[in-house]
Every structure is written in structure tokens, then in C-alpha cells.
Design a protein around this motif. Sequence first.
Motif, PDB file in Angstrom:
ATOM      1  N   ASN A  51       0.836  -1.213   0.000  1.00 23.29           N
ATOM      2  CA  ASN A  51       0.000   0.000   0.000  1.00 23.29           C
ATOM      3  C   ASN A  51       0.866   1.257   0.000  1.00 23.29           C
ATOM      4  O   ASN A  51       0.532   2.248  -0.672  1.00 23.29           O
ATOM      5  N   GLN A  52       1.978   1.230   0.750  1.00 14.23           N
ATOM      6  CA  GLN A  52       2.881   2.380   0.758  1.00 14.23           C
ATOM      7  C   GLN A  52       3.466   2.621  -0.628  1.00 14.23           C
ATOM      8  O   GLN A  52       3.507   3.762  -1.111  1.00 14.23           O
ATOM      9  N   LEU A  53       3.928   1.548  -1.258  1.00 14.85           N
ATOM     10  CA  LEU A  53       4.529   1.681  -2.582  1.00 14.85           C
ATOM     11  C   LEU A  53       3.501   2.154  -3.606  1.00 14.85           C
ATOM     12  O   LEU A  53       3.808   2.970  -4.479  1.00 14.85           O
ATOM     13  N   GLN A  54       2.286   1.641  -3.485  1.00 16.80           N
ATOM     14  CA  GLN A  54       1.239   2.049  -4.412  1.00 16.80           C
ATOM     15  C   GLN A  54       0.921   3.527  -4.253  1.00 16.80           C
ATOM     16  O   GLN A  54       0.688   4.233  -5.246  1.00 16.80           O
ATOM     17  N   SER A  55       0.931   3.995  -3.007  1.00 19.75           N
ATOM     18  CA  SER A  55       0.667   5.418  -2.762  1.00 19.75           C
ATOM     19  C   SER A  55       1.784   6.303  -3.305  1.00 19.75           C
ATOM     20  O   SER A  55       1.571   7.484  -3.578  1.00 19.75           O
ATOM     21  N   ARG A  56       2.969   5.747  -3.491  1.00 20.86           N
ATOM     22  CA  ARG A  56       4.100   6.491  -4.058  1.00 20.86           C
ATOM     23  C   ARG A  56       4.061   6.521  -5.580  1.00 20.86           C
ATOM     24  O   ARG A  56       4.874   7.192  -6.207  1.00 20.86           O
ATOM     25  N   GLY A  57       3.137   5.777  -6.165  1.00 19.25           N
ATOM     26  CA  GLY A  57       3.038   5.755  -7.613  1.00 19.25           C
ATOM     27  C   GLY A  57       3.611   4.525  -8.266  1.00 19.25           C
ATOM     28  O   GLY A  57       3.650   4.439  -9.502  1.00 19.25           O
ATOM     29  N   VAL A  58       4.058   3.545  -7.464  1.00 20.91           N
ATOM     30  CA  VAL A  58       4.601   2.319  -8.022  1.00 20.91           C
ATOM     31  C   VAL A  58       3.468   1.498  -8.639  1.00 20.91           C
ATOM     32  O   VAL A  58       2.415   1.317  -8.022  1.00 20.91           O
ATOM     33  N   ASN A  59       3.689   1.007  -9.846  1.00 23.44           N
ATOM     34  CA  ASN A  59       2.713   0.142 -10.501  1.00 23.44           C
ATOM     35  C   ASN A  59       2.892  -1.263  -9.927  1.00 23.44           C
ATOM     36  O   ASN A  59       3.584  -2.104 -10.492  1.00 23.44           O
ATOM     37  N   VAL A  60       2.257  -1.518  -8.815  1.00 26.74           N
ATOM     38  CA  VAL A  60       2.431  -2.776  -8.090  1.00 26.74           C
ATOM     39  C   VAL A  60       1.984  -3.960  -8.926  1.00 26.74           C
ATOM     40  O   VAL A  60       2.604  -5.029  -8.907  1.00 26.74           O
ATOM     41  N   SER A  61       0.917  -3.796  -9.674  1.00 29.03           N
ATOM     42  CA  SER A  61       0.427  -4.879 -10.515  1.00 29.03           C
ATOM     43  C   SER A  61       1.457  -5.271 -11.568  1.00 29.03           C
ATOM     44  O   SER A  61       1.676  -6.458 -11.826  1.00 29.03           O
ATOM     45  N   ALA A  62       2.116  -4.276 -12.168  1.00 28.90           N
ATOM     46  CA  ALA A  62       3.138  -4.559 -13.176  1.00 28.90           C
ATOM     47  C   ALA A  62       4.347  -5.243 -12.553  1.00 28.90           C
ATOM     48  O   ALA A  62       4.931  -6.155 -13.153  1.00 28.90           O
ATOM     49  N   VAL A  63       4.729  -4.810 -11.356  1.00 31.85           N
ATOM     50  CA  VAL A  63       5.852  -5.439 -10.661  1.00 31.85           C
ATOM     51  C   VAL A  63       5.527  -6.890 -10.342  1.00 31.85           C
ATOM     52  O   VAL A  63       6.358  -7.794 -10.514  1.00 31.85           O
ATOM     53  N   ASP A  64       4.304  -7.125  -9.891  1.00 33.75           N
ATOM     54  CA  ASP A  64       3.868  -8.491  -9.586  1.00 33.75           C
ATOM     55  C   ASP A  64       3.903  -9.366 -10.838  1.00 33.75           C
ATOM     56  O   ASP A  64       4.361 -10.514 -10.799  1.00 33.75           O
TER      57      ASP A  64
END
Length: 236
Positions: A198-211
Amino acid sequence: MKGITLFLVALGCLVATSSSAQLAPIKSVQQAAAAPAAPNFALELVAIIRSIPRKQIQHLVQAYLLNDEEFQAVVRDINSMSGYRLQQQVLRQPELRQLFIWLNQQLILAGSSIKIFEDLELEIKVFNKYPYWSQMVGGINGFENDFNFIYPLEAIRSQIEQSAQRSPLVAELWRRVVALKPLYERLLATPQAKVLVNQLQSRGVNVSAVDSFIRYQFGWSNATLPSYDYTEYLNY
């Protein structure tokens, strides 16, 4: 203690190999020359490691770490106390520890060591190596785009699979890595991982793409591949 244990395991394997060799019939020089050489496990891994553009990745990370505030914030989150605890939790997982022990054993038997992975370490200096670095950063999205451009994801995946066809040990390593899929999903479901995500997502990281990147690189998501039995190697 860990080093002594690995040495004893390797020594035991070498003794067993020597005993078997004494009972086997002696081959003629012509037979020995005709027999194809078995692939060296360590050299196969080194070939895969060298296909990773380490220097380009190191320069990219360094440029963003020194000049981009969004990237700096993400790195701080990853290296926070909660992030560190999550890293330690991952390293303590029995499946991962078993994989490292097996890998250590096979590299020792191949005349090498786990140090071959040191080439993947990143060395970050406190000054820009090139003057244009301060002008090339573009936030988290810019880093993701630049990384995807220089990292040959599909080529490395293909190289691993081709090496697995030539080398039984690389094939065994690949199966063991694929068998870590349940561990990965179990860790993602922990409260600590959810907080960090959640922290990374709030920073703008595309968590889905990283996954998706992680799942494809480790053989967990490609439907065109054979159906692996993820439980087969969990008890090794």
C-alpha cells in the motif's frame, strides 16, 4: 556452523561419487572422447547471470537514487524498519532456506560457490557518473519505463528454459524456483506485506506490473508453459 555443514555434505557426495567410480567399468580412451561432456552447473548459472545488464541497471538506479525524489521515497519505504523486518521474514522461510542449501551444495560440487551471484550486487556512489543523469530522471513511472527498456525479461526467461533442457541441475533449480509460488503468495497475504504494498502504491509504483514481472520471471504466470506441480518440491 553453516559452512561446516555444507562442507560435510559436499564431502559426503564426493565420497559417494568416488565409491561408485571404483565399481564402474573402465572406459577406453575412444569411449571417453566420444561421450559428451556434462554441462557444468556453475558455468550455466554464470551464463544466465551475465545476460542481466548489471551495469546498465546500476547506472539507472544510481541516477534515480541521486536525483529523483519519488524514487528516493520508494527506496526509503523499502529500507524502513517494517521493510527490513519483511525482508528478514522472507529469508527465514523454510522453502527458501532449503533452496539456498541445495544451491550451495550443487555449486560446491561444481567447483564454485554462492559468490558467483555477487556480480548482481549494486554499488552506488554519491556523485553522478555522467552530468546528464540529473536531467534524465522522470519519477517512478520514468524509472519503470527505463528499467523495462533495458531489462531483457523474455530473453532471460527463454535462456533459463533452454539451459534447463541441457542441464539436469538447471532444470532441478528451475523446478525448485517454480515451487516457491505458494510461498510468494503466502507472503503477499501477510499484514506486513500488505502495508508495504500500500505504501509503494501510494508512491506511484505500478504494483500490478511489478507483480506480473516477478511471476513471469520465475515461471509462475505463463499459461503457455507446462503445468508445474508446485507442491512437488516443497518438502525437499
